[in-house]
Design a protein around this motif. Structure first.
Motif, PDB file in Angstrom:
ATOM      1  N   TYR A 105       0.853  -1.194   0.000  1.00 42.69           N
ATOM      2  CA  TYR A 105       0.000   0.000   0.000  1.00 42.69           C
ATOM      3  C   TYR A 105       0.885   1.238   0.000  1.00 42.69           C
ATOM      4  O   TYR A 105       1.801   1.363   0.823  1.00 42.69           O
ATOM      5  CB  TYR A 105      -0.902   0.014   1.229  1.00 42.69           C
ATOM      6  CG  TYR A 105      -1.801   1.227   1.300  1.00 42.69           C
ATOM      7  CD1 TYR A 105      -2.927   1.322   0.484  1.00 42.69           C
ATOM      8  CD2 TYR A 105      -1.516   2.275   2.174  1.00 42.69           C
ATOM      9  CE1 TYR A 105      -3.759   2.442   0.539  1.00 42.69           C
ATOM     10  CE2 TYR A 105      -2.341   3.385   2.244  1.00 42.69           C
ATOM     11  CZ  TYR A 105      -3.461   3.469   1.422  1.00 42.69           C
ATOM     12  OH  TYR A 105      -4.277   4.568   1.480  1.00 42.69           O
ATOM     13  N   SER A 134       0.720   5.212   0.425  1.00 45.80           N
ATOM     14  CA  SER A 134      -0.187   6.240   0.953  1.00 45.80           C
ATOM     15  C   SER A 134      -0.207   7.512   0.114  1.00 45.80           C
ATOM     16  O   SER A 134      -1.168   8.282   0.165  1.00 45.80           O
ATOM     17  CB  SER A 134       0.194   6.578   2.397  1.00 45.80           C
ATOM     18  OG  SER A 134       1.551   6.965   2.470  1.00 45.80           O
ATOM     19  N   ASP A 183      -0.516   7.778  -3.106  1.00 46.06           N
ATOM     20  CA  ASP A 183      -1.578   7.727  -4.117  1.00 46.06           C
ATOM     21  C   ASP A 183      -2.729   6.797  -3.690  1.00 46.06           C
ATOM     22  O   ASP A 183      -3.608   6.497  -4.494  1.00 46.06           O
ATOM     23  CB  ASP A 183      -1.024   7.280  -5.470  1.00 46.06           C
ATOM     24  CG  ASP A 183      -0.369   5.900  -5.409  1.00 46.06           C
ATOM     25  OD1 ASP A 183      -0.344   5.290  -4.320  1.00 46.06           O
ATOM     26  OD2 ASP A 183       0.113   5.429  -6.459  1.00 46.06           O
ATOM     27  N   ASN A 184      -2.711   6.364  -2.411  1.00 50.29           N
ATOM     28  CA  ASN A 184      -3.798   5.530  -1.855  1.00 50.29           C
ATOM     29  C   ASN A 184      -4.090   4.302  -2.726  1.00 50.29           C
ATOM     30  O   ASN A 184      -5.245   3.998  -3.021  1.00 50.29           O
ATOM     31  CB  ASN A 184      -5.091   6.349  -1.697  1.00 50.29           C
ATOM     32  CG  ASN A 184      -4.934   7.484  -0.708  1.00 50.29           C
ATOM     33  OD1 ASN A 184      -4.229   7.356   0.287  1.00 50.29           O
ATOM     34  ND2 ASN A 184      -5.581   8.606  -0.994  1.00 50.29           N
ATOM     35  N   THR A 185      -3.035   3.604  -3.112  1.00 48.39           N
ATOM     36  CA  THR A 185      -3.202   2.454  -4.003  1.00 48.39           C
ATOM     37  C   THR A 185      -2.702   1.186  -3.325  1.00 48.39           C
ATOM     38  O   THR A 185      -1.599   1.163  -2.762  1.00 48.39           O
ATOM     39  CB  THR A 185      -2.456   2.669  -5.327  1.00 48.39           C
ATOM     40  OG1 THR A 185      -2.955   3.843  -5.956  1.00 48.39           O
ATOM     41  CG2 THR A 185      -2.671   1.479  -6.263  1.00 48.39           C
ATOM     42  N   GLN A 207     -12.833  -2.705   3.737  1.00 51.49           N
ATOM     43  CA  GLN A 207     -12.918  -2.062   2.431  1.00 51.49           C
ATOM     44  C   GLN A 207     -12.673  -3.107   1.341  1.00 51.49           C
ATOM     45  O   GLN A 207     -11.662  -3.821   1.378  1.00 51.49           O
ATOM     46  CB  GLN A 207     -11.910  -0.913   2.310  1.00 51.49           C
ATOM     47  CG  GLN A 207     -12.196   0.259   3.239  1.00 51.49           C
ATOM     48  CD  GLN A 207     -11.403   1.495   2.862  1.00 51.49           C
ATOM     49  OE1 GLN A 207     -11.404   1.910   1.697  1.00 51.49           O
ATOM     50  NE2 GLN A 207     -10.724   2.085   3.837  1.00 51.49           N
ATOM     51  N   LEU A 226      -7.693   1.519  -5.761  1.00 52.25           N
ATOM     52  CA  LEU A 226      -7.685   2.715  -4.925  1.00 52.25           C
ATOM     53  C   LEU A 226      -8.319   2.369  -3.577  1.00 52.25           C
ATOM     54  O   LEU A 226      -9.440   1.869  -3.515  1.00 52.25           O
ATOM     55  CB  LEU A 226      -8.460   3.844  -5.605  1.00 52.25           C
ATOM     56  CG  LEU A 226      -8.556   5.163  -4.834  1.00 52.25           C
ATOM     57  CD1 LEU A 226      -7.175   5.802  -4.727  1.00 52.25           C
ATOM     58  CD2 LEU A 226      -9.539   6.114  -5.510  1.00 52.25           C
ATOM     59  N   THR A 251      -8.687   4.104   0.296  1.00 55.08           N
ATOM     60  CA  THR A 251      -8.440   5.251   1.156  1.00 55.08           C
ATOM     61  C   THR A 251      -8.385   4.800   2.612  1.00 55.08           C
ATOM     62  O   THR A 251      -9.403   4.423   3.205  1.00 55.08           O
ATOM     63  CB  THR A 251      -9.537   6.324   0.985  1.00 55.08           C
ATOM     64  OG1 THR A 251      -9.621   6.695  -0.400  1.00 55.08           O
ATOM     65  CG2 THR A 251      -9.223   7.548   1.823  1.00 55.08           C
TER      66      THR A 251
END
Length: 209
Positions: free
Chosen positions: A66, A68, A70-72, A106, A135, A137
């Motif tokens: 992960y 952070s 680009d929150n991918t 999520q 994606l 978050t």
């Protein structure tokens, strides 16, 4: 005087008829309920339906990164899901199987699996593969949880199956039923075929109609 007596007799007769009609209706309803209860009992004696059991018997996680900025989330997860039909006389049609992978509540991927029929006392293994990037978050506390999982080498991943099934009783097919299967997994991250954490343990899933 005679006319009033005639009306009284008529009212009494109507009351008796109404009372008899209500009594007949209650008797019919009671008889129907008894027949339905007896039919359900006979069905149970003949088929004795048992709950289908779902297990995740193997999990291979070769990528779970992960970023952070680009929150991918980049992931590569392969699972083996064992489905056991313990019934002697009931077959099951799995008309739709949707496999969803979650991390910290999520969803990061969804795969639709091939429908199939499962016979009596049969075990079928499904092998969903989740691969790609998504994606995702994550808040500061969730990123902290991710870092903790990464340090431990084990990620808490949830598999959720949304299925639509029909049951086959002899030549009779009944359904459709919608069911949800939930599997809370502790999956070790492997690198170059090895893992610093404990190996994956077979996990039983919960079944909810």
């Amino acid at each position: 005087m005679g006319s009033k007596g005639g009306c009284g007799c008529c009212s009494c007769l109507c009351g008796c008829l109404f009372s008899c009609l209500l009594s007949l209706i209650f008797q019919i309803l009671f008889t129907v309920l008894v027949i339905l209860a007896l039919a359900a009992f006979i069905f149970w004696l003949l088929f004795r339906p048992n709950e289908v059991k779902f297990y995740v018997t193997d999990a291979s996680l070769t990528q779970f990164n992960y970023t952070s900025n680009d929150n991918t989330l980049h992931y590569n997860l392969a699972l083996n899901v064992s489905i056991r039909n313990p019934n002697k006389r009931i077959g099951i049609y799995y008309d739709r199987i949707e496999a969803n992978a979650y991390y910290q509540d999520q969803r990061f991927d969804t795969e639709t699996l091939t429908p199939f029929y499962q016979g009596h006392k049969n075990t079928t293994v499904l092998s969903p593969v989740f691969h790609g990037q998504q994606l995702l978050t994550l808040g500061s506390s969730e990123v902290s949880n991710f870092d903790s999982d990464k340090n431990n080498g084990i990620f808490g991943i949830s598999l959720r199956l949304n299925i639509r099934i029909r049951a086959k009783l002899g030549w009779i097919k009944i359904g459709h039923f919608k069911s949800k299967i939930k599997c809370g997994l502790d999956v070790p991250l492997t690198s170059s075929g090895t893992s610093s954490a404990s190996p994956f343990e077979t996990t039983r899933c919960s079944f909810d109609l």
